[in-house]
Design a protein around this motif. Structure first.
Motif, PDB file in Angstrom:
ATOM      1  N   GLY A 138       0.815  -1.188  -0.023  1.00  0.00           N
ATOM      2  CA  GLY A 138       0.058  -0.018   0.102  1.00  0.00           C
ATOM      3  C   GLY A 138       0.897   1.281  -0.034  1.00  0.00           C
ATOM      4  O   GLY A 138       0.264   2.230   0.215  1.00  0.00           O
ATOM      5  N   ALA A 139       2.385   1.204  -0.331  1.00  0.00           N
ATOM      6  CA  ALA A 139       2.995   2.453  -0.053  1.00  0.00           C
ATOM      7  C   ALA A 139       2.514   3.551  -1.457  1.00  0.00           C
ATOM      8  O   ALA A 139       2.411   4.516  -1.127  1.00  0.00           O
ATOM      9  N   GLY A 140       2.442   2.639  -2.523  1.00  0.00           N
ATOM     10  CA  GLY A 140       1.769   3.522  -3.752  1.00  0.00           C
ATOM     11  C   GLY A 140       2.548   4.870  -3.828  1.00  0.00           C
ATOM     12  O   GLY A 140       3.872   5.045  -4.381  1.00  0.00           O
ATOM     13  N   ALA A 141       1.645   5.963  -3.230  1.00  0.00           N
ATOM     14  CA  ALA A 141       2.083   7.148  -3.690  1.00  0.00           C
ATOM     15  C   ALA A 141       2.990   7.776  -2.574  1.00  0.00           C
ATOM     16  O   ALA A 141       3.748   8.836  -2.653  1.00  0.00           O
ATOM     17  N   GLU A 142       3.305   7.072  -1.415  1.00  0.00           N
ATOM     18  CA  GLU A 142       4.225   7.308  -0.350  1.00  0.00           C
ATOM     19  C   GLU A 142       5.734   7.224  -0.810  1.00  0.00           C
ATOM     20  O   GLU A 142       6.382   8.251  -0.265  1.00  0.00           O
ATOM     21  N   ASP A 143       5.998   6.545  -1.720  1.00  0.00           N
ATOM     22  CA  ASP A 143       7.221   6.263  -1.734  1.00  0.00           C
ATOM     23  C   ASP A 143       7.903   7.084  -3.043  1.00  0.00           C
ATOM     24  O   ASP A 143       8.841   7.040  -3.547  1.00  0.00           O
ATOM     25  N   GLY A 144       7.266   8.342  -3.274  1.00  0.00           N
ATOM     26  CA  GLY A 144       7.647   9.159  -4.524  1.00  0.00           C
ATOM     27  C   GLY A 144       8.818  10.122  -3.636  1.00  0.00           C
ATOM     28  O   GLY A 144       9.298  10.048  -2.537  1.00  0.00           O
ATOM     29  N   GLU A 145       9.491  10.919  -4.722  1.00  0.00           N
ATOM     30  CA  GLU A 145      10.525  11.931  -4.148  1.00  0.00           C
ATOM     31  C   GLU A 145      10.156  12.982  -3.489  1.00  0.00           C
ATOM     32  O   GLU A 145      10.765  13.921  -2.848  1.00  0.00           O
ATOM     33  N   ASP A 146       8.795  12.935  -3.530  1.00  0.00           N
ATOM     34  CA  ASP A 146       8.212  14.438  -2.616  1.00  0.00           C
ATOM     35  C   ASP A 146       7.815  14.167  -1.087  1.00  0.00           C
ATOM     36  O   ASP A 146       7.100  14.663  -0.521  1.00  0.00           O
ATOM     37  N   SER A 147       8.000  12.618  -0.682  1.00  0.00           N
ATOM     38  CA  SER A 147       7.579  12.328   0.416  1.00  0.00           C
ATOM     39  C   SER A 147       8.967  11.715   1.383  1.00  0.00           C
ATOM     40  O   SER A 147       9.880  11.393   0.911  1.00  0.00           O
ATOM     41  N   VAL A 148       8.689  12.303   2.631  1.00  0.00           N
ATOM     42  CA  VAL A 148       9.751  12.103   3.528  1.00  0.00           C
ATOM     43  C   VAL A 148       9.154  10.882   4.621  1.00  0.00           C
ATOM     44  O   VAL A 148       8.147  11.527   5.353  1.00  0.00           O
ATOM     45  N   ILE A 149       9.370   9.899   4.689  1.00  0.00           N
ATOM     46  CA  ILE A 149       8.809   8.737   5.521  1.00  0.00           C
ATOM     47  C   ILE A 149       9.679   8.680   6.680  1.00  0.00           C
ATOM     48  O   ILE A 149      10.761   8.261   6.606  1.00  0.00           O
ATOM     49  N   ILE A 150       9.230   8.723   7.676  1.00  0.00           N
ATOM     50  CA  ILE A 150       9.863   8.507   9.037  1.00  0.00           C
ATOM     51  C   ILE A 150       9.272   7.336   9.696  1.00  0.00           C
ATOM     52  O   ILE A 150       8.142   7.334  10.111  1.00  0.00           O
ATOM     53  N   ASP A 151      10.236   6.133   9.865  1.00  0.00           N
ATOM     54  CA  ASP A 151       9.937   5.023  10.376  1.00  0.00           C
ATOM     55  C   ASP A 151      10.985   4.558  11.256  1.00  0.00           C
ATOM     56  O   ASP A 151      12.075   4.291  11.172  1.00  0.00           O
ATOM     57  N   GLY A 152      10.303   4.715  12.639  1.00  0.00           N
ATOM     58  CA  GLY A 152      11.128   4.406  13.954  1.00  0.00           C
ATOM     59  C   GLY A 152      12.139   5.697  13.867  1.00  0.00           C
ATOM     60  O   GLY A 152      11.724   6.881  13.927  1.00  0.00           O
ATOM     61  N   SER A 153      13.376   5.382  13.839  1.00  0.00           N
ATOM     62  CA  SER A 153      14.558   6.401  13.610  1.00  0.00           C
ATOM     63  C   SER A 153      14.994   6.595  12.144  1.00  0.00           C
ATOM     64  O   SER A 153      15.844   7.533  12.022  1.00  0.00           O
ATOM     65  N   SER A 154      14.498   5.908  11.337  1.00  0.00           N
ATOM     66  CA  SER A 154      15.318   5.624   9.929  1.00  0.00           C
ATOM     67  C   SER A 154      14.194   6.753   9.158  1.00  0.00           C
ATOM     68  O   SER A 154      12.910   6.823   9.272  1.00  0.00           O
ATOM     69  N   LEU A 188      13.335   7.832   5.175  1.00  0.00           N
ATOM     70  CA  LEU A 188      13.332   7.340   3.721  1.00  0.00           C
ATOM     71  C   LEU A 188      12.718   8.377   2.959  1.00  0.00           C
ATOM     72  O   LEU A 188      11.706   8.921   3.135  1.00  0.00           O
ATOM     73  N   ILE A 189      13.475   8.745   1.831  1.00  0.00           N
ATOM     74  CA  ILE A 189      13.275   9.645   0.648  1.00  0.00           C
ATOM     75  C   ILE A 189      13.421   8.903  -0.677  1.00  0.00           C
ATOM     76  O   ILE A 189      14.552   8.636  -0.993  1.00  0.00           O
ATOM     77  N   GLY A 190      12.228   8.606  -1.430  1.00  0.00           N
ATOM     78  CA  GLY A 190      12.507   8.058  -2.738  1.00  0.00           C
ATOM     79  C   GLY A 190      13.287   6.685  -2.686  1.00  0.00           C
ATOM     80  O   GLY A 190      14.224   6.794  -3.796  1.00  0.00           O
TER      81      GLY A 190
END
Length: 154
Positions: free
Chosen positions: A78-94, A96-98
């Motif tokens: 379900g990540a779909g649109a989340e993993d684009g270059e315009d998203s900063v995903i903060i998972d725990g202390s990591s 993720l950008i693109g």
């Protein structure tokens, strides 16, 4: 699989007791053999149940990953649109950008200064630590990069 092994062992044991009580012509050594074989099969089933590999680990002991070490361990369903270059995903202390993973805020700061988007980022909280989330917001604020939206995944 372990349930089938356990069931097979229990059937052997049960047949051994059945043969002992209901089949008087069967020799005692065969009855003992059935019961001992059943007990060993049950023991093997218990060991398989206890020591079966965890999720994501193959029977050979190696990990089952896609070969992309940068994003292994992140949930991609379900990540779909989340993993684009315009998203900063903060998972725990990591962070993720693109497809790139940053383990420290310093790594993120260097990336933002050299290759970052000046148009802004969407912040996505995927069970982020509070300090990490606030540090990412501070880095974006210090570099004058707008936060387009703040979202949370569940």
């Amino acid at each position: 699989m372990p349930a089938a092994i356990l069931l097979t062992g229990l059937v052997f044991i049960a047949f051994g007791f059945f043969a002992f009580h209901k089949l008087p012509g069967m020799k005692l050594k065969y009855v003992r053999l059935l019961i001992i074989a059943g007990a060993l099969i049950v023991l093997a089933g218990v060991l398989v149940l206890l020591f079966s590999p965890g999720k994501g680990i193959l029977m050979s002991g190696s990990k089952a990953d896609s070969g992309n070490d940068d994003v292994s361990g992140f949930d991609s369903e379900g990540a779909g649109a989340e993993d684009g270059e315009d998203s900063v995903i903060i998972d725990g202390s990591s962070i993720l950008i693109g497809g790139k993973v940053f383990n420290t805020v310093e790594e993120l700061t260097e990336y933002i200064k050299t290759d970052g988007r000046k148009e802004g980022y969407r912040l996505i909280d995927r069970y982020a630590l509070y300090e990490s989330y606030e540090e990412v917001k501070a880095v974006l604020r210090d570099e004058n990069i707008p936060v387009l939206s703040e979202e949370s995944t569940e």
